[in-house]
Structure formats: C-alpha cells, structure tokens
Design a protein around this motif. Sequence first.
Motif, PDB file in Angstrom:
ATOM      1  N   LEU A  58       0.820  -1.209   0.000  1.00 33.40           N
ATOM      2  CA  LEU A  58       0.000   0.000   0.000  1.00 33.40           C
ATOM      3  C   LEU A  58       0.858   1.264   0.000  1.00 33.40           C
ATOM      4  O   LEU A  58       0.519   2.262  -0.646  1.00 33.40           O
ATOM      5  N   VAL A  59       1.978   1.205   0.707  1.00 30.50           N
ATOM      6  CA  VAL A  59       2.931   2.330   0.683  1.00 30.50           C
ATOM      7  C   VAL A  59       3.497   2.485  -0.727  1.00 30.50           C
ATOM      8  O   VAL A  59       3.646   3.603  -1.240  1.00 30.50           O
ATOM      9  N   TRP A  60       3.793   1.356  -1.364  1.00 28.31           N
ATOM     10  CA  TRP A  60       4.370   1.345  -2.712  1.00 28.31           C
ATOM     11  C   TRP A  60       3.417   1.966  -3.731  1.00 28.31           C
ATOM     12  O   TRP A  60       3.831   2.816  -4.533  1.00 28.31           O
ATOM     13  N   ILE A  61       2.138   1.579  -3.699  1.00 26.66           N
ATOM     14  CA  ILE A  61       1.198   2.138  -4.688  1.00 26.66           C
ATOM     15  C   ILE A  61       0.920   3.612  -4.405  1.00 26.66           C
ATOM     16  O   ILE A  61       0.566   4.368  -5.310  1.00 26.66           O
ATOM     17  N   ASN A  62       1.077   4.014  -3.147  1.00 23.19           N
ATOM     18  CA  ASN A  62       0.888   5.424  -2.799  1.00 23.19           C
ATOM     19  C   ASN A  62       1.906   6.319  -3.519  1.00 23.19           C
ATOM     20  O   ASN A  62       1.634   7.493  -3.799  1.00 23.19           O
ATOM     21  N   GLU A  63       3.072   5.757  -3.826  1.00 26.42           N
ATOM     22  CA  GLU A  63       4.113   6.513  -4.523  1.00 26.42           C
ATOM     23  C   GLU A  63       3.710   6.851  -5.960  1.00 26.42           C
ATOM     24  O   GLU A  63       4.304   7.723  -6.591  1.00 26.42           O
ATOM     25  N   PHE A  64       2.693   6.148  -6.482  1.00 25.35           N
ATOM     26  CA  PHE A  64       2.226   6.399  -7.844  1.00 25.35           C
ATOM     27  C   PHE A  64       1.066   7.392  -7.866  1.00 25.35           C
ATOM     28  O   PHE A  64       0.344   7.498  -8.857  1.00 25.35           O
ATOM     29  N   ALA A  65       0.875   8.104  -6.747  1.00 35.84           N
ATOM     30  CA  ALA A  65      -0.165   9.144  -6.625  1.00 35.84           C
ATOM     31  C   ALA A  65      -1.567   8.579  -6.839  1.00 35.84           C
ATOM     32  O   ALA A  65      -2.446   9.235  -7.403  1.00 35.84           O
ATOM     33  N   SER A  70      -9.056   5.120  -4.368  1.00 40.07           N
ATOM     34  CA  SER A  70      -8.581   3.962  -5.149  1.00 40.07           C
ATOM     35  C   SER A  70      -7.813   2.985  -4.267  1.00 40.07           C
ATOM     36  O   SER A  70      -7.931   1.768  -4.428  1.00 40.07           O
ATOM     37  N   GLN A  71      -7.017   3.516  -3.328  1.00 42.62           N
ATOM     38  CA  GLN A  71      -6.282   2.648  -2.409  1.00 42.62           C
ATOM     39  C   GLN A  71      -7.245   1.818  -1.557  1.00 42.62           C
ATOM     40  O   GLN A  71      -7.018   0.628  -1.321  1.00 42.62           O
ATOM     41  N   ALA A  72      -8.309   2.462  -1.093  1.00 41.47           N
ATOM     42  CA  ALA A  72      -9.310   1.750  -0.284  1.00 41.47           C
ATOM     43  C   ALA A  72      -9.981   0.657  -1.101  1.00 41.47           C
ATOM     44  O   ALA A  72     -10.221  -0.451  -0.605  1.00 41.47           O
TER      45      ALA A  72
END
Length: 297
Positions: A58-65, A70-72
């Motif tokens: 989840l931290v990793w995908i957060n880096e892609f803005a 969408s994260q939820a």
Amino acid sequence: MDWENLKKDFKRFLLLERGLSQNSIDAYQNDIVKLQHYCELKEIPLQDIKTRNIQDFLVWINEFAISAFSQARILSGIKTFFHFLQIEYQWDSNPAELIESPRLSRKIPTVLSIQEIDALISAIDLSAAEGMRNKAILEILYGCGLRVSELCELKISNLFLDVEFIKVEGKGNKERLIPIGEQAIKFLKIYLEEIRVHQTIKPGMEDYVFLNRRGNPLSRVMIFIIIKDLAEKIRLKKDISPHTFRHSFASHLVEGGADLRAVQDMLGHESISTTEIYTHIDKDYLQSIITQYHPRS
C-alpha cells in the motif's frame, strides 16, 4: 497453486458466488494483478504473504499518486481475494483482514438544477433520427435515477408502463422495481411505438429498449457522449456524466421531503449511509438560499 490459476478461480468465484457485474470483476482482477506485480518484484511467494507485505504494498502504490479512494478499493479487493482463498483453499489466514482502509473524505456529488435538466433536454434535436430516443434516455435517467449500466441493460419485458413501474437489474444481479413518471412514459412510448418499431434489430437484441443505428444495445460510452455533447451545446459549466442525473434525481427527492428509506430503495443502495450523502446536498442547498437572500449574509 500459482497466481494465474488462482486468478481464474477467483474470477469464477466473483461471478458465480458473488454475482458481480463484469465491470466489478475486472476491477477486482486488476487489484490482484497489482499485488502480484509487487510480490514478483520483491520476490515474495504468494503463500508467504504477510500483513506487513500488504502494508508495504500500500505504501508502494501510494508513490504512484493513487487516490485514497482507489487505495481503499484496492485493499477491499485484496481482502476479498484472501477471503476467497480461505473459503476455497483452506488458507490459514487473511493477511489483509486487520489493515484499516485510508480515511476517505466524502465528496459531495455534482447535481443539476431543474432548469439545467430542462435546458439539456430542450437542446436535443428532435428532427434527428436519434432525437426522440435521446429524449427518452434523459427523461428516464432523471425520472428513475438509473445507473448508466442499468439503462443500457433495460429490457422491454421489464417495462410495466400501465402501472407506472419498470424493473431493473442492479449491482450483484439484484432486481428492483422503480416508479416511472408520466413524462418519462410519454417519451418512452413515442420512441418505442414510432421510432424503434421501424428499426432493423440484430437477432437476439429484440428485448433491449435503447438501440444504436445498427440495431445493437447502446453502450455506456455512447450515453456519455450524448450527454457531453448536450452539455457543450448549452455551454454548461459543470462537469457532468450519466451519473449526474442519478444524483440529481435523489437530491431533488430529498429536497422535496422524500423519505430517505424510499430513496434508498429506488437507488438500490445496500446501506442507508450511501443515500445519506443527499441530505448533505440538501443542507448545501439551504445554505446557498441563506447566503443569497438573508440580509446579514
């Protein structure tokens, strides 16, 4: 089991056990593909995935803005995937189960005023071959609060116009009855009895209400284009979509004093909390009235 076979089984599970639409299934599959890509990148075997690995993902995908919303949704898809593994493959635990979703600020949806809806409908060129069809489409979107997928899938066999109801199949293949008003019935009948009856229809498509020139059911994209073109025509500043008519339908009902449970049933919301967003729109409307007319504002 490897990722590819599990994804195929997961897809069948979502279709047969959960009864999800193809769009929802595709979204779930895309969530799992993202997790697969991350695990392969970090060389984490599927069977060794732990809670901390998903947190790192989840931290990793957060880096892609990627937005919090969408994260939820991605996290929800991953939780469902591991829940499926527990059911079908006796997986020991769900490593995503205790991870909290990102906090979401509930966005107030865009709604149209009655005057804006009238302007959009009035802008339809009724001299064009598809004019009456498009008028019936907008009247039903606004008059019944349908999702665009429900409109595209609307069947003639599910129209009960003599008692002023239509039956639609919503999310999870759940059917519901929705009242349809006189205005929508009027233009729907004109389309069916005077326009569509003269159209060549592809075999197997006879029961679909709204068809394109080739006799196939209208696509979601085509409905979007129709509405965007009309918005441009009247120089509407708001960014709208077919869903805007659904929001407007619900908002105007709540503004008029409709019972929230009744609105929930008509929209096909599983939770009343989803419908409650329209009470916030109503409050915004009242606030705008005060701002506009109160001498101290």
